[in-house]
Design an enzyme around this catalytic site. Sequence first.
Site, PDB file in Angstrom:
ATOM      1  N   GLY A  42       3.600  -4.273  -0.223  1.00 35.57           N
ATOM      2  CA  GLY A  42       2.679  -5.237   0.364  1.00 35.57           C
ATOM      3  C   GLY A  42       2.246  -6.378  -0.544  1.00 35.57           C
ATOM      4  O   GLY A  42       1.961  -7.473  -0.080  1.00 35.57           O
ATOM      5  N   GLU A  97      -2.866  -5.922  -5.921  1.00 36.44           N
ATOM      6  CA  GLU A  97      -2.780  -5.162  -4.665  1.00 36.44           C
ATOM      7  C   GLU A  97      -2.899  -6.105  -3.467  1.00 36.44           C
ATOM      8  O   GLU A  97      -3.475  -7.186  -3.586  1.00 36.44           O
ATOM      9  CB  GLU A  97      -3.942  -4.157  -4.601  1.00 36.44           C
ATOM     10  CG  GLU A  97      -3.554  -2.727  -4.861  1.00 36.44           C
ATOM     11  CD  GLU A  97      -2.733  -2.079  -3.742  1.00 36.44           C
ATOM     12  OE1 GLU A  97      -2.061  -2.784  -2.963  1.00 36.44           O
ATOM     13  OE2 GLU A  97      -2.767  -0.844  -3.672  1.00 36.44           O
ATOM     14  N   ASP A  98      -2.379  -5.672  -2.326  1.00 41.10           N
ATOM     15  CA  ASP A  98      -2.545  -6.460  -1.102  1.00 41.10           C
ATOM     16  C   ASP A  98      -3.927  -6.270  -0.500  1.00 41.10           C
ATOM     17  O   ASP A  98      -4.611  -7.220  -0.163  1.00 41.10           O
ATOM     18  CB  ASP A  98      -1.443  -6.123  -0.071  1.00 41.10           C
ATOM     19  CG  ASP A  98      -1.288  -4.623   0.177  1.00 41.10           C
ATOM     20  OD1 ASP A  98      -2.013  -3.808  -0.431  1.00 41.10           O
ATOM     21  OD2 ASP A  98      -0.417  -4.253   0.988  1.00 41.10           O
ATOM     22  N   ASP A 101      -8.690  -0.524   0.951  1.00 40.72           N
ATOM     23  CA  ASP A 101      -9.285  -0.011   2.182  1.00 40.72           C
ATOM     24  C   ASP A 101     -10.219   1.153   1.792  1.00 40.72           C
ATOM     25  O   ASP A 101     -11.341   0.912   1.366  1.00 40.72           O
ATOM     26  CB  ASP A 101      -8.114   0.423   3.081  1.00 40.72           C
ATOM     27  CG  ASP A 101      -8.532   0.781   4.489  1.00 40.72           C
ATOM     28  OD1 ASP A 101      -9.570   0.321   4.942  1.00 40.72           O
ATOM     29  OD2 ASP A 101      -7.786   1.534   5.147  1.00 40.72           O
ATOM     30  N   PHE A 150      -7.256  -3.999  11.498  1.00 43.62           N
ATOM     31  CA  PHE A 150      -5.938  -3.755  10.919  1.00 43.62           C
ATOM     32  C   PHE A 150      -5.173  -5.073  10.903  1.00 43.62           C
ATOM     33  O   PHE A 150      -4.894  -5.653  11.944  1.00 43.62           O
ATOM     34  CB  PHE A 150      -5.167  -2.701  11.713  1.00 43.62           C
ATOM     35  CG  PHE A 150      -3.902  -2.293  11.026  1.00 43.62           C
ATOM     36  CD1 PHE A 150      -3.923  -1.377   9.983  1.00 43.62           C
ATOM     37  CD2 PHE A 150      -2.685  -2.860  11.394  1.00 43.62           C
ATOM     38  CE1 PHE A 150      -2.748  -1.022   9.324  1.00 43.62           C
ATOM     39  CE2 PHE A 150      -1.511  -2.517  10.740  1.00 43.62           C
ATOM     40  CZ  PHE A 150      -1.546  -1.591   9.705  1.00 43.62           C
ATOM     41  N   VAL A 151      -4.851  -5.549   9.715  1.00 45.78           N
ATOM     42  CA  VAL A 151      -4.241  -6.871   9.586  1.00 45.78           C
ATOM     43  C   VAL A 151      -2.782  -6.782   9.150  1.00 45.78           C
ATOM     44  O   VAL A 151      -2.368  -5.794   8.524  1.00 45.78           O
ATOM     45  CB  VAL A 151      -5.036  -7.752   8.581  1.00 45.78           C
ATOM     46  CG1 VAL A 151      -6.417  -8.077   9.115  1.00 45.78           C
ATOM     47  CG2 VAL A 151      -5.129  -7.096   7.212  1.00 45.78           C
ATOM     48  N   ARG A 163       5.725  -8.479   7.701  1.00 47.74           N
ATOM     49  CA  ARG A 163       5.469  -8.770   6.284  1.00 47.74           C
ATOM     50  C   ARG A 163       5.782 -10.222   5.937  1.00 47.74           C
ATOM     51  O   ARG A 163       5.216 -10.801   5.020  1.00 47.74           O
ATOM     52  CB  ARG A 163       6.334  -7.874   5.381  1.00 47.74           C
ATOM     53  CG  ARG A 163       5.968  -6.405   5.387  1.00 47.74           C
ATOM     54  CD  ARG A 163       6.697  -5.708   4.240  1.00 47.74           C
ATOM     55  NE  ARG A 163       6.738  -4.263   4.369  1.00 47.74           N
ATOM     56  CZ  ARG A 163       5.781  -3.429   3.957  1.00 47.74           C
ATOM     57  NH1 ARG A 163       4.700  -3.910   3.409  1.00 47.74           N
ATOM     58  NH2 ARG A 163       5.910  -2.128   4.094  1.00 47.74           N
TER      59      ARG A 163
HETATM   60  P1  5GP Z   1      -6.416   2.804   0.595  1.00 46.18           P
HETATM   61  O1  5GP Z   1      -5.969   3.914  -0.292  1.00 46.18           O
HETATM   62  O2  5GP Z   1      -7.283   1.796  -0.093  1.00 46.18           O
HETATM   63  O3  5GP Z   1      -7.050   3.328   1.853  1.00 46.18           O
HETATM   64  O4  5GP Z   1      -5.095   2.162   1.113  1.00 46.18           O
HETATM   65  C1  5GP Z   1      -4.627   0.925   0.798  1.00 46.18           C
HETATM   66  C2  5GP Z   1      -3.289   0.746   1.472  1.00 46.18           C
HETATM   67  O5  5GP Z   1      -3.385   1.022   2.881  1.00 46.18           O
HETATM   68  C3  5GP Z   1      -2.840  -0.674   1.343  1.00 46.18           C
HETATM   69  O6  5GP Z   1      -2.097  -0.892   0.159  1.00 46.18           O
HETATM   70  C4  5GP Z   1      -2.027  -0.861   2.621  1.00 46.18           C
HETATM   71  O7  5GP Z   1      -0.720  -0.438   2.405  1.00 46.18           O
HETATM   72  C5  5GP Z   1      -2.682   0.062   3.635  1.00 46.18           C
HETATM   73  N1  5GP Z   1      -3.640  -0.670   4.485  1.00 46.18           N
HETATM   74  C6  5GP Z   1      -4.997  -0.562   4.494  1.00 46.18           C
HETATM   75  N2  5GP Z   1      -5.546  -1.389   5.401  1.00 46.18           N
HETATM   76  C7  5GP Z   1      -4.524  -2.059   5.984  1.00 46.18           C
HETATM   77  C8  5GP Z   1      -4.452  -3.072   7.006  1.00 46.18           C
HETATM   78  O8  5GP Z   1      -5.436  -3.576   7.580  1.00 46.18           O
HETATM   79  N3  5GP Z   1      -3.192  -3.512   7.318  1.00 46.18           N
HETATM   80  C9  5GP Z   1      -2.072  -3.018   6.739  1.00 46.18           C
HETATM   81  N4  5GP Z   1      -0.909  -3.531   7.141  1.00 46.18           N
HETATM   82  N5  5GP Z   1      -2.110  -2.071   5.776  1.00 46.18           N
HETATM   83  C10 5GP Z   1      -3.324  -1.591   5.403  1.00 46.18           C
END
Ligand code: 5GP
Length: 179
Positions: A42, A97-98, A101, A150-151, A163
């Site tokens: 991402g 990081e992208d 969350d 969710f984006v 992507r």
């Molecule tokens: P975390 O461990 O912080 O919950 O997860 C982060 C990862 O979840 C991100 O690197 C991404 O891959 C995925 N993710 C979390 N929110 C989104 C979202 O709104 N859209 C997308 N496409 N991926 C998300």
Amino acid sequence: MKELAEILLTPEQIATRVKELGAEITKDYQGKNLIVIGILKGALPFMADLIRQIKVPLRYDLMAVSSYGASTKSSGAVQILKDIETGLEGEDVLVVEDIIDTGLTLKYLLRNLQARHPASLKVCTLLDKPSRREVEITPEYNGFVIPDRFVVGYGLDYAERFRELPLIGVLKPEVYEGK
Ligand code: 5GP
């Protein structure tokens, strides 16, 4: 684009913010040995744009980690699918990081990288959804705080699609429901 319900961030808004982040990072890393580590898949578009706005010499590398399934969420186990090729001892490391969350992925990753004894370890994320946080993580550099939607786009996918979009958007519900 017909699958999008809403555009959250335009290419212009993203480019402006990436420039600002690059300027901030440039100021903070004067005279340092910067290593930028992008998290696949991402963060790739963001990292590619960001490194060209950082005006200090740097090296970059890429890591891939497994994402959480519903069942692995509580265990805190993230697997490293692709590691970097060089050591980090004494280096100034910036993880790119992208999106953050829950923060679980990054928490694991930072613990793993810290054990390699870098001189410093910071995080730059394009997007932050602080309302969903389960562990305490505050990125030093953050592009945009976004609501709990969710984006997709600019590296972020839904089932590996979207992507390549130059913007960040919210999908229409029927895209999920139509599966
Ligand atoms: P975390 O461990 O912080 O919950 O997860 C982060 C990862 O979840 C991100 O690197 C991404 O891959 C995925 N993710 C979390 N929110 C989104 C979202 O709104 N859209 C997308 N496409 N991926 C998300």
